[in-house]
Motif scaffolding. Structure first.
Motif, mmCIF file in Angstrom:
data_model
loop_
_atom_site.group_PDB
_atom_site.id
_atom_site.type_symbol
_atom_site.label_atom_id
_atom_site.label_comp_id
_atom_site.label_asym_id
_atom_site.label_seq_id
_atom_site.Cartn_x
_atom_site.Cartn_y
_atom_site.Cartn_z
ATOM 1 N N VAL A 13 -8.036 15.494 4.379
ATOM 2 C CA VAL A 13 -8.205 15.019 3.108
ATOM 3 C C VAL A 13 -8.219 13.538 3.212
ATOM 4 O O VAL A 13 -7.045 12.941 3.676
ATOM 5 C CB VAL A 13 -7.117 15.733 2.090
ATOM 6 C CG1 VAL A 13 -7.406 14.834 0.626
ATOM 7 C CG2 VAL A 13 -7.208 16.977 1.749
ATOM 8 N N LEU A 14 -9.050 12.963 2.396
ATOM 9 C CA LEU A 14 -9.067 11.430 2.410
ATOM 10 C C LEU A 14 -9.328 11.299 0.764
ATOM 11 O O LEU A 14 -10.263 11.648 0.153
ATOM 12 C CB LEU A 14 -10.106 10.653 3.053
ATOM 13 C CG LEU A 14 -10.329 9.081 2.585
ATOM 14 C CD1 LEU A 14 -8.824 8.190 3.004
ATOM 15 C CD2 LEU A 14 -11.401 8.557 3.413
ATOM 16 N N LEU A 15 -8.441 10.836 0.009
ATOM 17 C CA LEU A 15 -8.369 10.355 -1.351
ATOM 18 C C LEU A 15 -8.562 8.873 -1.673
ATOM 19 O O LEU A 15 -7.918 7.920 -1.235
ATOM 20 C CB LEU A 15 -7.196 10.958 -2.093
ATOM 21 C CG LEU A 15 -6.952 10.517 -3.652
ATOM 22 C CD1 LEU A 15 -7.992 11.198 -4.439
ATOM 23 C CD2 LEU A 15 -5.530 11.357 -4.157
ATOM 24 N N VAL A 16 -9.677 8.538 -2.105
ATOM 25 C CA VAL A 16 -10.107 7.154 -2.461
ATOM 26 C C VAL A 16 -10.061 6.930 -3.752
ATOM 27 O O VAL A 16 -10.566 7.367 -4.724
ATOM 28 C CB VAL A 16 -11.611 6.809 -1.966
ATOM 29 C CG1 VAL A 16 -12.173 5.615 -2.349
ATOM 30 C CG2 VAL A 16 -11.745 7.338 -0.501
ATOM 31 N N GLY A 17 -9.426 5.579 -4.129
ATOM 32 C CA GLY A 17 -9.457 5.224 -5.558
ATOM 33 C C GLY A 17 -9.492 3.733 -5.663
ATOM 34 O O GLY A 17 -9.901 3.065 -4.593
ATOM 35 N N ARG A 18 -8.721 2.930 -6.420
ATOM 36 C CA ARG A 18 -8.837 1.487 -6.440
ATOM 37 C C ARG A 18 -7.320 0.944 -6.698
ATOM 38 O O ARG A 18 -6.368 1.787 -7.067
ATOM 39 C CB ARG A 18 -9.626 1.044 -7.481
ATOM 40 C CG ARG A 18 -9.305 1.399 -8.951
ATOM 41 C CD ARG A 18 -9.819 0.244 -10.016
ATOM 42 N NE ARG A 18 -9.549 0.939 -11.388
ATOM 43 C CZ ARG A 18 -9.766 0.187 -12.360
ATOM 44 N NH1 ARG A 18 -9.841 -1.340 -12.301
ATOM 45 N NH2 ARG A 18 -9.473 0.595 -13.610
ATOM 46 N N GLU A 19 -7.144 -0.160 -6.313
ATOM 47 C CA GLU A 19 -5.695 -0.766 -6.273
ATOM 48 C C GLU A 19 -5.709 -1.947 -7.493
ATOM 49 O O GLU A 19 -6.448 -2.942 -7.461
ATOM 50 C CB GLU A 19 -5.326 -1.340 -4.783
ATOM 51 C CG GLU A 19 -3.953 -1.920 -4.852
ATOM 52 C CD GLU A 19 -3.362 -2.183 -3.682
ATOM 53 O OE1 GLU A 19 -2.287 -2.766 -3.441
ATOM 54 O OE2 GLU A 19 -4.212 -2.138 -2.627
ATOM 55 N N LEU A 20 -4.707 -1.558 -8.256
ATOM 56 C CA LEU A 20 -4.487 -2.529 -9.290
ATOM 57 C C LEU A 20 -3.043 -3.319 -9.042
ATOM 58 O O LEU A 20 -2.258 -3.093 -8.244
ATOM 59 C CB LEU A 20 -4.324 -1.999 -10.556
ATOM 60 C CG LEU A 20 -5.527 -0.912 -11.032
ATOM 61 C CD1 LEU A 20 -4.984 0.002 -12.189
ATOM 62 C CD2 LEU A 20 -6.664 -1.912 -11.356
ATOM 63 N N SER A 21 -3.048 -4.611 -9.875
ATOM 64 C CA SER A 21 -1.892 -5.231 -9.479
ATOM 65 C C SER A 21 -0.580 -4.730 -9.886
ATOM 66 O O SER A 21 0.438 -4.864 -9.189
ATOM 67 C CB SER A 21 -1.974 -6.577 -10.426
ATOM 68 O OG SER A 21 -1.866 -6.306 -11.601
ATOM 69 N N ASN A 22 -0.490 -3.611 -10.856
ATOM 70 C CA ASN A 22 0.595 -3.222 -11.036
ATOM 71 C C ASN A 22 0.627 -1.506 -10.470
ATOM 72 O O ASN A 22 1.313 -0.715 -10.891
ATOM 73 C CB ASN A 22 0.749 -2.731 -12.420
ATOM 74 C CG ASN A 22 -0.351 -2.179 -13.121
ATOM 75 O OD1 ASN A 22 -1.240 -1.838 -12.638
ATOM 76 N ND2 ASN A 22 -0.081 -1.704 -14.636
ATOM 77 N N SER A 23 -0.020 -1.150 -9.520
ATOM 78 C CA SER A 23 -0.298 0.247 -8.897
ATOM 79 C C SER A 23 1.188 0.612 -8.400
ATOM 80 O O SER A 23 1.701 -0.085 -7.677
ATOM 81 C CB SER A 23 -1.142 0.342 -7.808
ATOM 82 O OG SER A 23 -2.706 0.140 -8.562
ATOM 83 N N LEU A 24 1.592 1.671 -8.553
ATOM 84 C CA LEU A 24 2.834 2.168 -8.169
ATOM 85 C C LEU A 24 2.465 2.580 -6.458
ATOM 86 O O LEU A 24 1.545 2.886 -6.004
ATOM 87 C CB LEU A 24 3.080 3.395 -8.697
ATOM 88 C CG LEU A 24 3.737 3.376 -10.237
ATOM 89 C CD1 LEU A 24 3.790 4.543 -10.703
ATOM 90 C CD2 LEU A 24 4.841 2.483 -10.415
ATOM 91 N N PRO A 25 3.616 2.443 -5.564
ATOM 92 C CA PRO A 25 3.186 2.788 -4.144
ATOM 93 C C PRO A 25 3.255 4.217 -4.063
ATOM 94 O O PRO A 25 3.291 5.289 -4.790
ATOM 95 C CB PRO A 25 4.470 2.350 -3.640
ATOM 96 C CG PRO A 25 5.692 2.660 -4.600
ATOM 97 C CD PRO A 25 4.889 2.057 -6.090
ATOM 98 N N LEU A 26 2.239 4.638 -2.957
ATOM 99 C CA LEU A 26 1.837 5.858 -2.662
ATOM 100 C C LEU A 26 2.721 6.448 -1.482
ATOM 101 O O LEU A 26 2.710 5.724 -0.498
ATOM 102 C CB LEU A 26 0.429 6.018 -2.441
ATOM 103 C CG LEU A 26 -0.524 5.740 -3.657
ATOM 104 C CD1 LEU A 26 -1.836 5.801 -3.104
ATOM 105 C CD2 LEU A 26 -0.376 6.593 -4.786
ATOM 106 N N ASN A 27 3.150 7.835 -1.589
ATOM 107 C CA ASN A 27 3.967 8.494 -0.406
ATOM 108 C C ASN A 27 3.346 9.655 -0.385
ATOM 109 O O ASN A 27 4.033 10.917 -0.870
ATOM 110 C CB ASN A 27 5.438 8.305 -0.609
ATOM 111 C CG ASN A 27 6.178 8.990 0.594
ATOM 112 O OD1 ASN A 27 5.736 9.137 1.490
ATOM 113 N ND2 ASN A 27 7.603 9.286 0.105
ATOM 114 N N LEU A 28 2.187 10.036 0.273
ATOM 115 C CA LEU A 28 1.438 11.422 0.126
ATOM 116 C C LEU A 28 1.223 11.884 1.348
ATOM 117 O O LEU A 28 1.098 11.020 2.507
ATOM 118 C CB LEU A 28 0.211 11.107 -0.814
ATOM 119 C CG LEU A 28 0.082 10.755 -2.072
ATOM 120 C CD1 LEU A 28 -1.138 10.164 -2.640
ATOM 121 C CD2 LEU A 28 0.788 11.796 -3.073
#
Length: 364
Positions: free
Chosen positions: A33-48
């Protein structure tokens, strides 16, 4: 050899419970799996446990954002090896559709809502017309699709003769223990809203009702969105800071602890577009899993569930004193939640993902 699937969504991934559940199910069932989205200035960190990519975009809103996102996503897709592209919502379909044609890659589409019927587009006739044109030109050609409710599926079947499967946006089953939730405050009752703080979510109605709600009640609003600042100003102007509080975005596991501490969960929607009218919000099931009665709008899909299983109160008008009376009555005469555990076990992602996997494997 594992099949490679690239899932795309225009948000920042971190709090999109549906997309995260889909990606996790596929990962656990031996997909790469590759999950693609966008990054915002207030994006929470990902640990997936699976791969993710969040694109930093120049534009953040309106036509320029959607154009930039789809152009960049198109080039990412055609440069990547994949067996399946999974597009989430109409705002990702252009890149996925044309990349799938170019690469001869199987395309699957997940409609989270009726995109041209979202509240944000109801007074933007030209933009709504553009999205409708995109759907009408592509949707009839799609062969593998699913959506969040039967009403949305029926809508697209009538419009484009599509055969959309239904995979509801329900949470994983999790046993609710007797441990108090995050919001346990002695002598305080909690009304909770969780989700995007956008137009049409009924938050103004509840804030207007708070002066008439019992003084031992706190309204807690969790999330981010376009009208959060406006609502905070409204609360300040009404001098309700001791009765209304705001929290930012929370990760799904942390959010559940907050949900569990509530006495009433809110799911109030304004009738501004068929997307809301036919929706079956995941909040309905999040509150159920946490053992929390819901105060909800009497729309078709919501009505069918809440009325059938008696999980809350349905209303269709929102005058402040009337709404306050309903809230006070719910707090004083609490609905029997003893069956919520059974209902949550029945209405859980572990059951919905079986349908999802059949779709992904081409068996539906």
């Amino acid at each position: 050899m594992k099949k490679r699937i690239i899932i795309s969504v225009t948000n920042d991934i971190s709090t999109d419970q549906r997309v995260l559940k889909v990606a996790n199910t596929l990962f656990e069932n031996d997909f790469d799996v590759l999950l693609v989205g966008r990054e915002l200035s207030n994006s929470l960190p990902l640990n997936l446990p699976f791969q993710t990519k969040r694109m930093r975009l120049i534009f953040r809103r309106k036509v320029f954002f959607y154009a930039e996102f789809n152009i960049r996503l198109f080039f990412l897709l055609i440069r990547s090896k994949a067996d399946i592209f999974l597009a989430n919502d109409t705002d990702t379909i252009l890149a996925n559709y044309y990349a799938s044609k170019y690469k001869k890659t199987r395309l699957i589409f997940d409609a989270h809502e009726i995109f041209p019927e979202t509240p944000e587009l109801q007074h933007r006739k030209f933009v709504k017309k553009v999205w409708t044109k995109i759907e009408s030109s592509i949707f009839p050609k799609l062969r593998s699709t699913y959506t969040v409710s039967q009403s949305v599926s029926d809508y697209y079947r009538r419009l484009y003769r599509m055969r959309m499967q239904v995979v509801r946006n329900v949470p994983y089953f999790q046993k609710v223990t007797e441990e108090k939730g995050k919001f346990f405050i002695p002598n305080k009752k909690i009304i909770l809203y969780q989700g995007a703080i956008n137009v049409g979510r009924g938050l103004e109605w509840v804030i207007d009702a708070m002066p008439y709600v019992n003084k031992n009640v706190l309204l807690v609003i969790i999330g981010e969105g376009d009208i959060k600042r406006k609502l905070m100003e409204k609360v300040a102007n009404m001098k309700l800071m001791n009765q209304v509080t705001f929290f930012g975005k929370k990760q799904p596991d942390e959010l559940f602890r907050y949900t569990k501490g509530a006495d009433i969960g809110l799911c109030l929607l304004d009738n501004i577009g068929l997307s809301y009218y036919y929706s079956l919000p995941n909040r309905i099931f999040d509150y159920l899993r946490a053992g929390v009665p819901v105060l909800a709008t009497d729309f078709p899909e919501i009505h069918d569930f809440v009325n059938t299983y008696n999980t809350g109160v349905l209303i269709d008008h929102y005058q402040p004193k009337f709404l306050a009376k309903i809230i006070n009555d719910m707090l004083e005469n609490r609905i029997d939640t003893s069956r919520f555990y059974y209902l949550a076990q029945k209405n859980c992602w572990e059951n919905e993902e079986k349908i999802l996997l059949k779709i992904i494997k081409g068996k539906l």
